[in-house]
Design an enzyme around this catalytic site. Structure first.
Site, PDB file in Angstrom:
ATOM      1  N   LYS A  23      43.536 -19.713  -8.039  1.00  0.00           N
ATOM      2  CA  LYS A  23      44.176 -20.591  -7.050  1.00  0.00           C
ATOM      3  C   LYS A  23      43.606 -20.233  -5.686  1.00  0.00           C
ATOM      4  O   LYS A  23      43.793 -19.123  -5.193  1.00  0.00           O
ATOM      5  CB  LYS A  23      45.688 -20.423  -7.047  1.00  0.00           C
ATOM      6  N   ARG A  43      45.825 -34.372   0.247  1.00  0.00           N
ATOM      7  CA  ARG A  43      47.027 -34.524  -0.592  1.00  0.00           C
ATOM      8  C   ARG A  43      47.986 -35.552  -0.004  1.00  0.00           C
ATOM      9  O   ARG A  43      48.691 -36.244  -0.744  1.00  0.00           O
ATOM     10  CB  ARG A  43      47.687 -33.143  -0.704  1.00  0.00           C
ATOM     11  N   PHE A 118      38.414 -28.817 -10.052  1.00  0.00           N
ATOM     12  CA  PHE A 118      39.112 -28.287 -11.221  1.00  0.00           C
ATOM     13  C   PHE A 118      39.656 -29.374 -12.137  1.00  0.00           C
ATOM     14  O   PHE A 118      40.216 -29.081 -13.190  1.00  0.00           O
ATOM     15  CB  PHE A 118      40.223 -27.315 -10.826  1.00  0.00           C
ATOM     16  N   GLU A 173      44.397 -15.668  -3.508  1.00  0.00           N
ATOM     17  CA  GLU A 173      45.723 -16.259  -3.336  1.00  0.00           C
ATOM     18  C   GLU A 173      46.561 -16.184  -4.601  1.00  0.00           C
ATOM     19  O   GLU A 173      47.765 -15.968  -4.545  1.00  0.00           O
ATOM     20  CB  GLU A 173      45.616 -17.727  -2.907  1.00  0.00           C
ATOM     21  N   ARG A 189      55.334 -32.885  -9.943  1.00  0.00           N
ATOM     22  CA  ARG A 189      55.320 -31.421 -10.005  1.00  0.00           C
ATOM     23  C   ARG A 189      55.735 -31.036 -11.420  1.00  0.00           C
ATOM     24  O   ARG A 189      56.864 -31.290 -11.831  1.00  0.00           O
ATOM     25  CB  ARG A 189      56.264 -30.813  -8.967  1.00  0.00           C
ATOM     26  N   LYS A 195      51.896 -22.014 -11.018  1.00  0.00           N
ATOM     27  CA  LYS A 195      51.141 -21.223 -10.040  1.00  0.00           C
ATOM     28  C   LYS A 195      51.805 -19.865  -9.856  1.00  0.00           C
ATOM     29  O   LYS A 195      53.026 -19.751  -9.768  1.00  0.00           O
ATOM     30  CB  LYS A 195      51.020 -21.957  -8.704  1.00  0.00           C
ATOM     31  N   ASP A 426      11.852   0.339   1.852  1.00  0.00           N
ATOM     32  CA  ASP A 426      12.604   1.141   2.809  1.00  0.00           C
ATOM     33  C   ASP A 426      11.729   1.373   4.043  1.00  0.00           C
ATOM     34  O   ASP A 426      10.625   1.930   3.929  1.00  0.00           O
ATOM     35  CB  ASP A 426      12.979   2.479   2.169  1.00  0.00           C
ATOM     36  N   ASP A 517       8.264   3.215   2.800  1.00  0.00           N
ATOM     37  CA  ASP A 517       8.503   3.998   1.593  1.00  0.00           C
ATOM     38  C   ASP A 517       8.551   3.077   0.375  1.00  0.00           C
ATOM     39  O   ASP A 517       9.578   2.483   0.068  1.00  0.00           O
ATOM     40  CB  ASP A 517       9.819   4.772   1.731  1.00  0.00           C
TER      41      ASP A 517
END
Length: 595
Positions: A23, A43, A118, A173, A189, A195, A426, A517
């Site tokens: 989530k 939404r 999703f 989350e 819902r 969740k 390096d 190096d």
């Protein structure tokens, strides 16, 4: 279209009929993509397309790739990613408040959003909402998503414990559990989607109560000064709510619609995070009559937000870096919060740490073998009669930090592989004051590697030099081949500027030249891990950089355990796609060079 919504749950459902997804903390949106239009809808039905133009631009640029799937409607989360699991919600909010087109475009280039899909509601123009989730997922997985692009697919997990461990590591989350047979119910819902939030529990001092809106506010002490923590009203039982209101109205001082209290009573609240006097999704948890107001501090807040694993912490106030005054507590907080970034470079590798139990000016020692007093969660590898230490989980990382391990050095191959998965140069200048030589060498290397069509990454060593990393696909080059390549490039640079660069191993023969190096890149050798602290004066960190940052003003002392995390959250991680790039790296020019 109103999205289907999950129901909050305190317990994860288990069983073959459930799957689990990360989530993310972002904006829930649908992506409506037809042959002639791309639209992001929130939404609440708001058009967000102009606020986040990088999504529309990506869709238009990749129209041909997705054309056979259009018209398409995807359900997902719009996020700014810190890691593959952790999202930056405050920065997303800031983006959404922008109105200036130029600022929006600049932000889109600096920290672009990602649409994480999703679910799929329309596929090739046909509604899919009546299909069970399992079949909708197959349609979704058939789309040409690629890691690192603006459109990505949310991963699905079969086992809850596996995904929850990742959420904790990344300070994510939470998790959404979904029934495989669930149909998509618009605007509903549902208990077929649950969740589970990754709550942080913070302690605060009751400060004020607003009779008009029902919110009570909390504070904490910082250096004997009260500082706002945030406000809360949800989560109270009717009994606790009445107790709270009665306490404020009987003991507090009324000013307008507010009752104010002197520091006296402490409570715990749950939230997702806290920033700038604001609690994200706060919920009342409990009264804390066992705490005094002096116990509720900014320091405790930072500790509680970090969500430390169950590791025994000892002597947190021991000073490890005397000059800046950084204590073991500072180290532990840094290592816990940088864990999502550093762990991918430590996991599945034989680890060598340098421990400074009493600080950087006292005795230090290397440790690569498993000590007999290590707890059970510290994993090991037995090879050729020796038992090597591995850092496979967050608890091990914090345990080592508590042991005074300041530096984390790793080999170039993983434990289950014989060949390197990266090539590293390096760049070692003669002194701290000659860091500019490393910058110059890095710029020359970048030019060469670009010509060879190799994607390279750069970091400070945390000391006086820099390191250039080239991730490579699994088992495509042996150490002998990488040695031939590094030697050729190092020799080329020395020939180009012999007065500035050398490949001479003996320090006394280098003069005032930078040592390239390439010998260090070999089996059995190690390199400092990205984001590892160093046992040096300023508590510097081996810090990944963007190539655009590599210039004259760069200084390794700019990056310490106190500011690197803030830098990563603000600007993103320059090594974020390191391993994905490695698997796609084109080695054709390397083969030609070593032949």
């Amino acid at each position: 279209m109103k999205p289907m919504l999950p129901t909050l749950s305190e317990e994860a459902p288990k069983g073959d009929e459930w799957v689990y997804e990360i989530k993310y903390d972002g904006f829930r949106v649908t992506l409506e993509w037809s042959q002639d239009q791309v639209k992001l809808v929130s939404r609440n039905g708001n058009d967000l397309t102009s606020k986040f133009p990088e999504i529309k631009n990506f869709c238009e640029e990749h129209h041909d790739t997705y054309a056979k799937f259009l018209p398409l409607v995807l359900d997902g989360e719009l996020v700014i990613l810190n890691t593959k699991i952790q999202a930056n919600f405050p920065m997303l909010q800031q983006r959404n408040r922008m109105g200036n087109k130029k600022r929006i475009q600049e932000s889109a280039e600096q920290r672009p959003v990602t649409f994480l899909a999703f679910d799929i509601l329309k596929h090739k123009g046909k509604d899919t909402v009546e299909l069970p989730l399992k079949k909708r997922r197959k349609h979704l997985e058939a789309l040409p998503f690629k890691t690192g692009e603006r459109l990505q697919l949310v991963s699905q997990y079969e086992f809850y414990d596996d995904i929850w461990e990742k959420v904790i590591l990344h300070l994510g989350e939470g998790v959404v559990a979904k029934r495989l047979n669930s149909k998509y119910k618009e605007g509903e819902r549902t208990n077929k989607w649950l969740k589970l939030k990754n709550w942080r529990v913070l302690s605060g001092i009751l400060s004020s109560y607003n009779q008009e809106n029902g919110y009570f506010s909390l504070r904490v002490f910082e250096d004997d000064v009260l500082k706002e923590l945030g406000s809360c009203k949800h989560g109270l039982s009717s009994e606790d709510g009445e107790t709270l209101r009665t306490f404020f109205t009987s003991k507090g001082t009324k000013k307008g619609e507010q009752y104010k209290l002197k520091p006296s009573v402490c409570v715990d609240v749950k939230c997702l995070h806290q920033q700038k006097n604001d609690l994200r999704e706060p919920m009342f948890d409990s009264f804390r009559f066992d705490l005094s107001p002096e116990d509720c501090t900014e320091q405790k807040k930072r500790w509680d937000l970090a969500q430390f694993p169950d590791v025994n912490i000892t002597h947190p106030d021991k000073v490890l870096w005397p000059k800046p005054g950084y204590k073991k507590r500072n180290l532990l907080l840094y290592m816990r919060r940088i864990a999502p970034y550093i762990m991918s470079f430590l996991k599945d590798k034989k680890l060598t740490v340098i421990r400074f139990p009493d600080g950087i000016h006292e005795e230090s020692f290397f440790q690569k073998h498993l000590p007999d007093y290590a707890p059970d969660y510290v994993e090991s590898l037995e090879r050729d009669g020796e038992i090597y230490t591995l850092c496979q989980n967050l608890s091990t990382l914090i345990w080592f930090s508590n042991q005074g391990a300041l530096e984390y050095h790793v080999p170039f191959e993983r434990i289950h592989e014989q060949n390197p998965h990266e090539i590293v140069f390096d760049l070692d200048p003669p002194s701290d004051d000659d860091f500019g030589m490393a910058v110059h060498a890095a710029q020359l290397f970048k030019h060469l590697l670009d010509k060879l069509e190799l994607v390279s990454f750069v970091k400070t060593s945390g000391g006086k030099g820099m390191q250039i990393h080239i991730p490579i696909p699994k088992d495509r080059l042996t150490y002998d081949e990488t040695r031939a390549f590094t030697e050729k490039l190092a020799t080329l640079l020395v020939k180009q500027e012999p007065s500035m660069f050398t490949i001479e191993r003996l320090k006394k023969n280098r003069g005032n030249r930078l040592y390239i190096d390439y010998v260090q890149h070999a089996e059995g050798k190690t390199i400092i891990a990205p984001y590892s602290p160093r046992g040096r004066e300023h508590a510097t960190v081996a810090t990944p950089l963007y190539w655009s940052e590599v210039g004259e003003s760069l200084s390794p002392t700019d990056f310490t355990i106190e500011n690197v995390l803030e830098r990563v959250e603000e600007h993103g991680c320059p090594f974020a796609n390191y391993f994905d790039v490695g698997e796609q790296q084109n080695l054709e020019h390397i083969y030609q060079l070593i032949e």
